[in-house]
Structures are given as C-alpha cells and as structure tokens.
Design a protein around this motif. Structure first.
Motif, PDB file in Angstrom:
ATOM      1  N   GLY A 150       8.069   2.641  32.229  1.00 25.16           N
ATOM      2  CA  GLY A 150       7.552   2.192  30.940  1.00 25.16           C
ATOM      3  C   GLY A 150       6.055   2.410  30.821  1.00 25.16           C
ATOM      4  N   VAL A 151       5.368   1.408  30.274  1.00 25.78           N
ATOM      5  CA  VAL A 151       3.917   1.461  30.072  1.00 25.78           C
ATOM      6  C   VAL A 151       3.324   0.268  30.813  1.00 25.78           C
ATOM      7  CG1 VAL A 151       2.068   1.547  28.349  1.00 25.78           C
ATOM      8  CG2 VAL A 151       4.311   2.525  27.804  1.00 25.78           C
ATOM      9  N   PRO A 152       3.138   0.393  32.128  1.00 26.20           N
ATOM     10  CA  PRO A 152       2.821  -0.770  32.977  1.00 26.20           C
ATOM     11  C   PRO A 152       1.367  -1.226  32.846  1.00 26.20           C
ATOM     12  CG  PRO A 152       3.687   1.084  34.276  1.00 26.20           C
ATOM     13  CD  PRO A 152       3.316   1.613  32.930  1.00 26.20           C
ATOM     14  N   ILE A 153       1.208  -2.539  32.809  1.00 30.38           N
ATOM     15  CA  ILE A 153      -0.114  -3.164  32.899  1.00 30.38           C
ATOM     16  C   ILE A 153      -0.189  -3.817  34.273  1.00 30.38           C
ATOM     17  CG2 ILE A 153      -1.686  -4.867  31.890  1.00 30.38           C
ATOM     18  CD1 ILE A 153      -0.052  -4.736  29.302  1.00 30.38           C
ATOM     19  N   ARG A 154      -1.199  -3.436  35.059  1.00 30.62           N
ATOM     20  CA  ARG A 154      -1.336  -4.002  36.400  1.00 30.62           C
ATOM     21  C   ARG A 154      -2.284  -5.196  36.321  1.00 30.62           C
ATOM     22  NH1 ARG A 154      -2.286   1.378  36.812  1.00 30.62           N
ATOM     23  NH2 ARG A 154      -4.206   1.233  37.996  1.00 30.62           N
ATOM     24  N   LEU A 155      -1.719  -6.386  36.194  1.00 30.15           N
ATOM     25  CA  LEU A 155      -2.520  -7.599  35.997  1.00 30.15           C
ATOM     26  C   LEU A 155      -3.243  -8.008  37.266  1.00 30.15           C
ATOM     27  CD1 LEU A 155       0.019  -9.773  33.953  1.00 30.15           C
ATOM     28  CD2 LEU A 155      -1.955  -8.542  33.041  1.00 30.15           C
ATOM     29  N   ASP A 156      -2.537  -7.928  38.380  1.00 25.99           N
ATOM     30  CA  ASP A 156      -3.131  -8.256  39.681  1.00 25.99           C
ATOM     31  C   ASP A 156      -2.771  -7.151  40.659  1.00 25.99           C
ATOM     32  OD1 ASP A 156      -4.462 -10.687  39.207  1.00 25.99           O
ATOM     33  OD2 ASP A 156      -2.561 -11.759  39.245  1.00 25.99           O
ATOM     34  N   PRO A 157      -3.706  -6.833  41.558  1.00 24.07           N
ATOM     35  CA  PRO A 157      -3.479  -5.698  42.455  1.00 24.07           C
ATOM     36  C   PRO A 157      -2.502  -6.016  43.580  1.00 24.07           C
ATOM     37  CG  PRO A 157      -5.581  -6.759  42.949  1.00 24.07           C
ATOM     38  CD  PRO A 157      -5.028  -7.452  41.740  1.00 24.07           C
ATOM     39  N   GLY A 158      -1.961  -4.953  44.161  1.00 25.68           N
ATOM     40  CA  GLY A 158      -1.213  -5.122  45.390  1.00 25.68           C
ATOM     41  C   GLY A 158       0.273  -4.859  45.279  1.00 25.68           C
ATOM     42  N   ALA A 159       0.914  -4.860  46.441  1.00 33.56           N
ATOM     43  CA  ALA A 159       2.353  -4.660  46.576  1.00 33.56           C
ATOM     44  C   ALA A 159       3.100  -5.841  45.929  1.00 33.56           C
ATOM     45  CB  ALA A 159       2.684  -4.529  48.063  1.00 33.56           C
ATOM     46  N   PRO A 160       4.420  -5.721  45.743  1.00 29.98           N
ATOM     47  CA  PRO A 160       5.163  -6.741  44.986  1.00 29.98           C
ATOM     48  C   PRO A 160       4.925  -8.197  45.414  1.00 29.98           C
ATOM     49  CG  PRO A 160       6.570  -4.846  45.343  1.00 29.98           C
ATOM     50  CD  PRO A 160       5.279  -4.557  46.065  1.00 29.98           C
ATOM     51  N   ALA A 161       4.701  -8.478  46.672  1.00 25.71           N
ATOM     52  CA  ALA A 161       4.504  -9.874  47.088  1.00 25.71           C
ATOM     53  C   ALA A 161       3.189 -10.439  46.564  1.00 25.71           C
ATOM     54  CB  ALA A 161       4.544  -9.983  48.613  1.00 25.71           C
ATOM     55  N   HIS A 162       2.242  -9.587  46.222  1.00 26.33           N
ATOM     56  CA  HIS A 162       0.913 -10.047  45.801  1.00 26.33           C
ATOM     57  C   HIS A 162       0.581  -9.669  44.363  1.00 26.33           C
ATOM     58  CE1 HIS A 162       0.407 -10.819  50.037  1.00 26.33           C
ATOM     59  NE2 HIS A 162       0.769  -9.585  50.268  1.00 26.33           N
ATOM     60  N   GLY A 163       0.974  -8.477  43.950  1.00 34.06           N
ATOM     61  CA  GLY A 163       0.606  -7.963  42.637  1.00 34.06           C
ATOM     62  C   GLY A 163       1.381  -8.630  41.517  1.00 34.06           C
ATOM     63  N   ARG A 164       0.930  -8.366  40.299  1.00 36.28           N
ATOM     64  CA  ARG A 164       1.615  -8.912  39.136  1.00 36.28           C
ATOM     65  C   ARG A 164       1.519  -7.868  38.035  1.00 36.28           C
ATOM     66  NH1 ARG A 164       0.179 -13.178  35.426  1.00 36.28           N
ATOM     67  NH2 ARG A 164      -1.935 -12.918  36.166  1.00 36.28           N
ATOM     68  N   LEU A 165       2.663  -7.594  37.417  1.00 36.20           N
ATOM     69  CA  LEU A 165       2.727  -6.565  36.384  1.00 36.20           C
ATOM     70  C   LEU A 165       3.176  -7.154  35.065  1.00 36.20           C
ATOM     71  CD1 LEU A 165       4.664  -3.821  38.414  1.00 36.20           C
ATOM     72  CD2 LEU A 165       2.282  -3.679  37.708  1.00 36.20           C
ATOM     73  N   ASP A 166       2.717  -6.569  33.970  1.00 35.08           N
ATOM     74  CA  ASP A 166       3.306  -6.788  32.669  1.00 35.08           C
ATOM     75  C   ASP A 166       3.481  -5.375  32.093  1.00 35.08           C
ATOM     76  OD1 ASP A 166       4.222  -7.847  30.279  1.00 35.08           O
ATOM     77  OD2 ASP A 166       2.500  -9.147  29.951  1.00 35.08           O
ATOM     78  N   ALA A 167       3.794  -5.252  30.813  1.00 36.94           N
ATOM     79  CA  ALA A 167       3.957  -3.919  30.231  1.00 36.94           C
ATOM     80  C   ALA A 167       3.736  -3.984  28.731  1.00 36.94           C
ATOM     81  CB  ALA A 167       5.346  -3.364  30.540  1.00 36.94           C
ATOM     82  N   VAL A 168       3.447  -2.828  28.151  1.00 34.89           N
ATOM     83  CA  VAL A 168       3.410  -2.666  26.696  1.00 34.89           C
ATOM     84  C   VAL A 168       4.822  -2.283  26.251  1.00 34.89           C
ATOM     85  CG1 VAL A 168       2.482  -1.295  24.795  1.00 34.89           C
ATOM     86  CG2 VAL A 168       0.999  -1.903  26.732  1.00 34.89           C
ATOM     87  N   PRO A 169       5.448  -3.075  25.370  1.00 35.47           N
ATOM     88  CA  PRO A 169       6.839  -2.785  25.001  1.00 35.47           C
ATOM     89  C   PRO A 169       6.941  -1.714  23.916  1.00 35.47           C
ATOM     90  CG  PRO A 169       6.153  -4.836  23.979  1.00 35.47           C
ATOM     91  CD  PRO A 169       4.969  -4.314  24.762  1.00 35.47           C
ATOM     92  N   GLU A 170       6.464  -0.526  24.234  1.00 34.51           N
ATOM     93  CA  GLU A 170       6.548   0.604  23.308  1.00 34.51           C
ATOM     94  C   GLU A 170       6.922   1.851  24.092  1.00 34.51           C
ATOM     95  OE1 GLU A 170       3.462   1.139  20.246  1.00 34.51           O
ATOM     96  OE2 GLU A 170       2.541  -0.682  21.045  1.00 34.51           O
ATOM     97  N   ARG A 171       7.318   2.886  23.376  1.00 33.86           N
ATOM     98  CA  ARG A 171       7.545   4.203  23.967  1.00 33.86           C
ATOM     99  C   ARG A 171       6.900   5.219  23.051  1.00 33.86           C
ATOM    100  NH1 ARG A 171      13.648   5.371  23.061  1.00 33.86           N
ATOM    101  NH2 ARG A 171      13.979   5.516  25.298  1.00 33.86           N
ATOM    102  N   ALA A 172       6.683   6.411  23.579  1.00 32.72           N
ATOM    103  CA  ALA A 172       6.052   7.442  22.756  1.00 32.72           C
ATOM    104  C   ALA A 172       6.270   8.810  23.369  1.00 32.72           C
ATOM    105  CB  ALA A 172       4.550   7.183  22.650  1.00 32.72           C
TER     106      ALA A 172
END
Lengths: 285, 285
Positions: A150-172
């Motif tokens: 998708g269109v990932p927003i990396r809110l916090d850095p790191g691998a899955p145990a540490h990082g945090r992702l959100d996304a823009v709910p669009e496509r293009a």
C-alpha cells in the motif's frame, strides 16, 4: 513439513518501495534502528526464487552475479547459507531508490523459509530481513514498508516488535523515471540533522492529513529543503510542475516519481506502474 | 480534495475471514476489546460501494435491505450518516463464520472515507470499524484480520493502537461448505472459560510452529475441545479425515473449511477460493 526440509524451490514477490521523505534513527540494536517517513509501494518489484544447491551461495539479479551482504546474512540466520541459490528477477534498477536491496533481503527470507521448511512467522522473517539490511547499510525503512504494501507511513522506526506503521488509504497509478544512482550510505554519512528536522515536520503534516496529495507535497518540500535534488532532477520536477502534475524525488536515488500521468504529460518516456495493495508474499503456490 | 467532499462513489474490497480458533477478550473500551487467535483471509469477500444520497442511510447486501448497526455506527463516526448509501455485494453468506459483518463495517469505512474525502488514515478507519463491530456484538477479531490479509495471527486483542498481529507466511487453496448459521452473540454469552483455555493453548502452539498445517490442526482441536461441532459438521469433518484431508470449523458458523482439495476429495460440492495476499483496500481507482 519433512518434504520441505529437504528443500524445494520457492518464490516470493516483493513490491518496490519509493520513500518520499524520512528521518533516520540509527541504534546499536539493528532491530530498533530504522527510519520514520512515508512512501509508496509499487506493483513493479522483485521476484526472488530460492533453490536448494550443493555449492556455495550464489546470488543473481536479472541473470548477473550480484553478491549482497543483506541476502547472505538472511540465509545465514536461517542456517541455509551453504545450500541455497538465490535467483532474483525484477523490473527495477538497483541503487536508484526503489528498495531493491530490501526486496532481495525480504524475498530471500520468505522464499528460503518456504523452500527449507524453516517454520518462522512473517514477523520473524521481516525482522531478519530488516536487521540484515540495516547492518549492511543499504536501507533503514524499505523492508517494513515492503512487508506491509500500500502507501505505508512509518510512524516509529524498527522491526515489527518495535516499529509502528500506519498507511494512506488510497491507491494510484504511479510513473517513474530514473536518471542515475545515489549512495544511501553516503547521504546517511553526511549531515543528517537536516534530514531529521525536515523529515519530522513532513511526517507530522502527513499524519494530520493522511492523503496521497499531502504525501507528494511533503515529499517535494523535503527534497527541496534537504538539498538532495540534483540539477537533472530539478529540470524534470519543474517540467512536471509546468504540466500541472505532482512529482517528487525517490529517497535515495536520482529518480523522479509522479502520481497519475505526471511524467508522461510533461513529455517524458516514463515507466508506468501502480501502488501495490499487498505486502511481500509467496508467489509459487 | 474539494471534489471529494461533495461526494463521489467509491468501492472497497474486503476479504472474507474464517477464524480457526480464538479466545475472547472483552473490555469496557471497545478499542481494547477483541480476541486472540488465528484464521485465514479469503479471496472470496465483500465489495462495498458507498454512494452519496440525499435520503436516510440505506444498506443493501446482494440487493436485499440489510440494516447493520456496525455499518451505521461507522457512517456516523465519519459524520456522513445522513448522506450515504451502502451497497454491498459478496460471495459469502452472512452469519456463517466468514466475517461478512466485519467486512461490511471495514469496507464502509474505507469507501466512505474516499467518497467523502474524510482524510482519515488506514489505522483510524480500521479502529472505527473494529469499535463498531465490537459494540454491535457481531465480531471481535475479523476487522483487524481483514485489514491485514494473508493468514493472520492475532497475538494481542484490539484495534491497531492496542492489538498486535503476526502471520503465517504461507498461501493455499481453500475450500468451504456452509451448512447453516450460528450466533456469535449466543456463543460469547455462554461459558467462555473453555474458549479462553483452549484458545490460548492453540495460540501458543501456533506461535511455536507458525505453519498452515499447525493452524488447521489447532483449529480442529479447538473445535473438538470447545464442543462447538454440531452433528452435521462432525459428519463432514470425519469424511474429510477419511479422505486424507485437513479441515476444521469456522468460528462461528456451521461451516467447514479445508486446505487444498480436502472437501472435494471427500465428495462434497464445495466452494473453492484462495487465501488472500492483501488486506482490505479500495477497488475503484
């Protein structure tokens, strides 16, 4: 899974990933190191096949020998370095800001896990690939973004145990044009304060208004503020502006990416793809 | 995005989701409430179109009026309840364990956000849909699983800010056969201690060995230990066993799902689909 522990070919597809803006977060622990930022994953990506082999590990990309530290580290972490061949095929050039090295590390993790019946979870494989890419110095945020799609927003850095992702709910539809390569390592070895300041401001504005339009605007502002735009890039970006399009620069490569038909409207012979809905996945079942 | 704030049709696709085993975690805060467990998302799913309309909200599923509290809650939370029509079309029957209500809530959130230019992030939309589904009492874990796609493992319950997901990095052909419906609300109103005990044990074993084979084995053991298998289900499951296949029961519906050709090998006229690589996404651009 005894059939698989003897080894059988397996293939994974990993979407390309263009970062529009970012701030680097180094850490002694490569699982915590990474970047905050945002970008788009692409339907153009890398297909990675892992095959059992008796000889030393051999890695090819589009038919050429392509030794990559991150791929070798992933194979070693899965304890299959002495019996795996990695055959990668892709649409995207290496070193030009499409996350090809991250794609090869993550694709190798997914395909080798399948080929050799390693029985790791998705998060465990993403973590291996992220660690390997960080330690190799070839990327900070591509692997976790490519694992999501998708269109990932990396809110916090790191691998899955540490990082945090959100996304823009669009496509293009996305167009891109590559003029040359830039060294991620060289940029990260330079003055990163400016990247952090500009990257944090851009992220904050994208979180307030999480749309593709904001992502492109903030990417462009980041490129301008950090001084990473080469003369050749500036010329193309300005032509897209003049044609009424929206474009920015891939972090990090001498590559322009545009929404819709921004580059072709400006008269460039651009490659066309789309944002990719899925994260990296096996492709052979 | 002024064009979108006036409203334009938008469509989202949400994969079906069959839970194999789970333990419920109620909480006064619906964002923290949820379930731990695992299941498979399916290429058969629900397409949800949101259209601007001047009349009262109207929700249809496959052409029939289908009022759903969770969908209405999502529209209200996005402040578009008085001007949205929701048209859902799907391959899957309601109330039989495929997460159709979760799909409608999540699809409505994604499509309404697009149709009316609400400018929420993916996590914000998933959170709205999860809350709405929990408050309506129609599901606890489908929405977060459907937002991820693949073969999701729900490690910790709740919406994105609280929950934690992993996944099994495999894909497969899936067959299913629906015999009738079961009430999720009635099962959750009964003795849930047994669900928690069996669900936690199953999750722990799947985390140790995250493969589809383990997921099916643990789902079957969970179904047997919790006494949810009806006589009709038991007959089908036993026939799949005899034919050498792997199957279990959808939580919660009178539905059998099987890997590969497990049901057709046993002589049943089953519906065929696949695990779905992507999470819920817009489908109209």
């Amino acid at each position: 899974m005894s059939e698989q522990s003897r080894g059988a070919d397996a293939t994974a597809f990993v979407p390309g990933h263009v970062t529009g803006f970012f701030s680097p977060y180094p850490d002694d622990d490569p699982e915590r190191a990474g970047s905050r930022g945002a970008g788009v994953t692409l339907s153009d990506g890398v297909r990675v096949t892992v095959q059992p082999a008796d000889d030393a590990p051999r890695i090819t990309l589009d038919g050429e020998d392509c030794p990559m530290a991150a791929v070798e580290t992933v194979l070693s972490a899965l304890d299959v370095a002495d019996r795996a061949r990695v055959i990668a095929e892709g649409d995207l050039p290496l070193g030009t800001g499409f996350g090809v090295s991250g794609a090869m590390a993550l694709g190798t993790a997914l395909a080798a896990n399948r080929a050799f019946g390693c029985e790791r979870s998705t998060n465990a494989l993403v973590t291996l690939a992220h660690r390997a890419e960080v330690v190799a110095g070839t990327g900070l945020g591509d692997v976790v973004a490519q694992a999501r799609g998708g269109v990932p927003i990396r809110l916090d850095p790191g691998a899955p145990a540490h990082g945090r992702l959100d996304a823009v709910p669009e496509r293009a539809r996305v167009e891109y044009l590559t003029l040359g390569d830039l060294s991620t390592a060289a940029v990260l070895a330079g003055d990163t304060d400016r990247l952090v300041t500009a990257g944090e401001a851009a992220l904050s504005r994208l979180v307030d208004r999480p749309t593709l339009s904001t992502l492109l605007d903030e990417s462009r502002r980041f490129a301008d503020e950090t001084g990473l735009v080469t003369d050749r890039l500036a010329e193309v970006l300005s032509a897209v502006d003049d044609a009424g399009g929206r474009a920015s620069m891939a972090m990090l490569g001498e590559t322009v990416f545009a929404l819709g038909s921004g580059l072709s409207d400006a008269g460039y012979d651009a490659t066309v793809c789309r944002t990719y809905d899925a994260g990296a996945h096996l492709a052979d079942d």
